[in-house]
Motif scaffolding. Structure first.
Motif, PDB file in Angstrom:
ATOM      1  N   ILE A 218       0.857  -1.195   0.000  1.00 17.85           N
ATOM      2  CA  ILE A 218       0.000   0.000   0.000  1.00 17.85           C
ATOM      3  C   ILE A 218       0.886   1.236   0.000  1.00 17.85           C
ATOM      4  O   ILE A 218       1.842   1.328   0.788  1.00 17.85           O
ATOM      5  CB  ILE A 218      -0.940   0.016   1.223  1.00 17.85           C
ATOM      6  CG1 ILE A 218      -1.885  -1.209   1.183  1.00 17.85           C
ATOM      7  CG2 ILE A 218      -1.755   1.304   1.270  1.00 17.85           C
ATOM      8  CD1 ILE A 218      -2.779  -1.340   2.413  1.00 17.85           C
ATOM      9  N   LYS A 220       1.866   4.688   1.076  1.00 25.36           N
ATOM     10  CA  LYS A 220       1.535   5.371   2.331  1.00 25.36           C
ATOM     11  C   LYS A 220       0.874   6.731   2.100  1.00 25.36           C
ATOM     12  O   LYS A 220       0.089   7.195   2.921  1.00 25.36           O
ATOM     13  CB  LYS A 220       2.816   5.539   3.159  1.00 25.36           C
ATOM     14  CG  LYS A 220       2.561   5.832   4.630  1.00 25.36           C
ATOM     15  CD  LYS A 220       3.791   5.618   5.469  1.00 25.36           C
ATOM     16  CE  LYS A 220       3.467   5.738   6.958  1.00 25.36           C
ATOM     17  NZ  LYS A 220       4.633   5.444   7.815  1.00 25.36           N
ATOM     18  N   MET A 223      -2.507   5.766  -0.372  1.00 26.04           N
ATOM     19  CA  MET A 223      -3.247   4.617   0.157  1.00 26.04           C
ATOM     20  C   MET A 223      -3.765   3.697  -0.958  1.00 26.04           C
ATOM     21  O   MET A 223      -4.712   2.945  -0.762  1.00 26.04           O
ATOM     22  CB  MET A 223      -4.420   5.067   1.057  1.00 26.04           C
ATOM     23  CG  MET A 223      -3.964   5.777   2.309  1.00 26.04           C
ATOM     24  SD  MET A 223      -5.300   6.032   3.493  1.00 26.04           S
ATOM     25  CE  MET A 223      -4.445   6.924   4.787  1.00 26.04           C
ATOM     26  N   LEU A 250      -1.716  -2.291   6.189  1.00 21.54           N
ATOM     27  CA  LEU A 250      -2.689  -1.375   6.781  1.00 21.54           C
ATOM     28  C   LEU A 250      -2.137  -0.754   8.063  1.00 21.54           C
ATOM     29  O   LEU A 250      -2.306   0.449   8.315  1.00 21.54           O
ATOM     30  CB  LEU A 250      -4.000  -2.115   7.084  1.00 21.54           C
ATOM     31  CG  LEU A 250      -4.862  -2.541   5.890  1.00 21.54           C
ATOM     32  CD1 LEU A 250      -6.012  -3.429   6.364  1.00 21.54           C
ATOM     33  CD2 LEU A 250      -5.403  -1.337   5.130  1.00 21.54           C
ATOM     34  N   CYS A 253       0.843   1.725   7.283  1.00 24.67           N
ATOM     35  CA  CYS A 253       0.384   3.000   6.714  1.00 24.67           C
ATOM     36  C   CYS A 253      -0.533   3.778   7.662  1.00 24.67           C
ATOM     37  O   CYS A 253      -1.066   4.832   7.283  1.00 24.67           O
ATOM     38  CB  CYS A 253      -0.338   2.745   5.382  1.00 24.67           C
ATOM     39  SG  CYS A 253       0.728   2.057   4.104  1.00 24.67           S
ATOM     40  N   ILE A 255      -3.500   2.933   8.710  1.00 28.54           N
ATOM     41  CA  ILE A 255      -4.920   2.803   8.381  1.00 28.54           C
ATOM     42  C   ILE A 255      -5.653   2.045   9.482  1.00 28.54           C
ATOM     43  O   ILE A 255      -6.833   2.285   9.743  1.00 28.54           O
ATOM     44  CB  ILE A 255      -5.091   2.112   7.002  1.00 28.54           C
ATOM     45  CG1 ILE A 255      -4.395   2.943   5.911  1.00 28.54           C
ATOM     46  CG2 ILE A 255      -6.567   1.910   6.657  1.00 28.54           C
ATOM     47  CD1 ILE A 255      -4.282   2.240   4.566  1.00 28.54           C
ATOM     48  N   ILE A 256      -4.954   1.109  10.131  1.00 26.84           N
ATOM     49  CA  ILE A 256      -5.498   0.459  11.330  1.00 26.84           C
ATOM     50  C   ILE A 256      -4.510   0.684  12.470  1.00 26.84           C
ATOM     51  O   ILE A 256      -3.301   0.919  12.226  1.00 26.84           O
ATOM     52  CB  ILE A 256      -5.758  -1.066  11.131  1.00 26.84           C
ATOM     53  CG1 ILE A 256      -4.452  -1.807  10.789  1.00 26.84           C
ATOM     54  CG2 ILE A 256      -6.816  -1.315  10.076  1.00 26.84           C
ATOM     55  CD1 ILE A 256      -4.610  -3.325  10.745  1.00 26.84           C
ATOM     56  N   ASN A 257      -4.999   0.615  13.703  1.00 29.86           N
ATOM     57  CA  ASN A 257      -4.105   0.789  14.845  1.00 29.86           C
ATOM     58  C   ASN A 257      -3.627  -0.569  15.368  1.00 29.86           C
ATOM     59  O   ASN A 257      -3.958  -1.623  14.787  1.00 29.86           O
ATOM     60  CB  ASN A 257      -4.774   1.617  15.944  1.00 29.86           C
ATOM     61  CG  ASN A 257      -6.028   0.936  16.503  1.00 29.86           C
ATOM     62  OD1 ASN A 257      -6.189  -0.281  16.434  1.00 29.86           O
ATOM     63  ND2 ASN A 257      -6.911   1.746  17.098  1.00 29.86           N
ATOM     64  N   PHE A 262      -9.860   0.304  12.530  1.00 29.47           N
ATOM     65  CA  PHE A 262      -9.608   1.319  11.515  1.00 29.47           C
ATOM     66  C   PHE A 262      -9.518   2.708  12.155  1.00 29.47           C
ATOM     67  O   PHE A 262     -10.317   3.049  13.035  1.00 29.47           O
ATOM     68  CB  PHE A 262     -10.720   1.312  10.445  1.00 29.47           C
ATOM     69  CG  PHE A 262     -10.542   0.212   9.431  1.00 29.47           C
ATOM     70  CD1 PHE A 262      -9.694   0.377   8.334  1.00 29.47           C
ATOM     71  CD2 PHE A 262     -11.213  -1.001   9.563  1.00 29.47           C
ATOM     72  CE1 PHE A 262      -9.514  -0.625   7.411  1.00 29.47           C
ATOM     73  CE2 PHE A 262     -11.042  -2.021   8.648  1.00 29.47           C
ATOM     74  CZ  PHE A 262     -10.181  -1.827   7.556  1.00 29.47           C
ATOM     75  N   ARG A 264     -10.264   6.301  11.782  1.00 32.31           N
ATOM     76  CA  ARG A 264     -11.156   7.106  10.953  1.00 32.31           C
ATOM     77  C   ARG A 264     -10.559   8.481  10.688  1.00 32.31           C
ATOM     78  O   ARG A 264      -9.968   9.066  11.592  1.00 32.31           O
ATOM     79  CB  ARG A 264     -12.532   7.250  11.646  1.00 32.31           C
ATOM     80  CG  ARG A 264     -13.246   5.928  11.847  1.00 32.31           C
ATOM     81  CD  ARG A 264     -13.630   5.306  10.515  1.00 32.31           C
ATOM     82  NE  ARG A 264     -14.259   3.980  10.716  1.00 32.31           N
ATOM     83  CZ  ARG A 264     -14.536   3.196   9.694  1.00 32.31           C
ATOM     84  NH1 ARG A 264     -14.226   3.537   8.460  1.00 32.31           N
ATOM     85  NH2 ARG A 264     -15.106   2.019   9.920  1.00 32.31           N
TER      86      ARG A 264
END
Length: 264
Positions: A218, A220, A223, A250, A253, A255-257, A262, A264
């Motif tokens: 992905i 960064k 995305m 994810l 980058c 996008i998720i912790n 996710f 937001r």
């Protein structure tokens, strides 16, 4: 000539060997014909418990899978099937039961004691295998319900049972098995590894076959994902390695912790 057979839940592999010299004459593999009755051992056990089920499952492995592979290997090696004077089989406990046509229900039922651990005196003619009718069929002994002859054969071949240092032997298949120890002791256990490979409980999970996303990167900044797909066709789903890649990308980058939620 000897024939060594590995009956996996998903794949069956085989080699023809000159038993005098140890030279491999031919080798091949194919999918296990039982797979249409279930991808895992539990579903196949349930299927064999139905009326006529044992015969269906036995025919799927003997007639549809083993016999064609043996025929192809004999043709490749330029020998007659009657030249096969010994067959050795390594398989998990359920596959062994389904091969010989014995009730496999005890494998999944409390107290989880298989119908048999070892099977002596089996001949090729008993299973209608294309070999010398009097050729002995040696089945590597099972250890327990989910630790079978495949791990027994592997443990024997690796000689970890005759070493001072501790070793961990892993048989990573649809049914995953592990052995740990040395010459003083050996411990074994099993796990269902197939769902990890096949995206189990993932809405778009699938096996690593044509159309499966097997890797992903992905960008960064944008995305935008870049996908590596098995085969030439468009994406169908995501296999196990693809899922691991996607999750790591994810997270990398942002996008998720770290909890997998996710951002937001």
């Amino acid at each position: 000539v000897g024939c060594a057979i590995d009956i996996g839940t998903t794949t069956v592999s085989m080699v023809l060997v000159d038993m005098c010299s140890g030279k491999i004459l031919a080798k091949g593999s194919s999918g296990n014909g039982q797979i249409r009755y279930g991808a895992d051992v539990i579903n196949r056990i349930i299927e064999q418990s139905r009326q006529g089920g044992k015969k269906k499952l036995q025919d799927a492995i003997v007639k549809e899978t083993l016999s064609p592979i043996i025929a192809n290997l004999c043709k490749s090696a330029g020998i007659s099937a009657r030249s096969i004077l010994r067959l050795c089989i390594g398989a998990n406990t359920t596959m062994n039961h389904l091969l010989v046509g014995v009730d496999a229900d005890p494998v999944r039922m409390d107290p989880y004691i298989p119908s048999f651990f070892a099977w002596e005196g089996l001949l090729a003619r008993d299973l209608n295998l294309p070999a010398n009718p009097l050729a002995p069929v040696v089945i590597a002994p099972n250890i327990g319900s989910y630790v079978g002859g495949d791990i027994t054969a592997g443990t024997l071949a690796t000689t970890i049972w005759d070493k001072d240092e501790m070793s961990l032997f892993i048989d990573l298949g649809t049914n995953g098995e592990l052995v740990f120890g040395n010459r003083d002791f050996l411990m074994s256990c099993a796990c269902s590894a197939g769902p990890a490979f096949e995206g189990g409980d993932i809405s778009c999970g699938m096996r690593a076959t044509d159309g499966a996303i097997e890797a992903c990167t992905i960008d960064k900044d944008t995305m935008e994902p870049t996908l590596t797909v098995v085969g030439e066709q468009k994406c169908v789903g995501i296999c196990g390695s693809g899922i691991i890649d996607i999750i790591s990308e994810l997270f990398r980058c942002g996008i998720i912790n770290a909890r997998g939620l996710f951002v937001r």
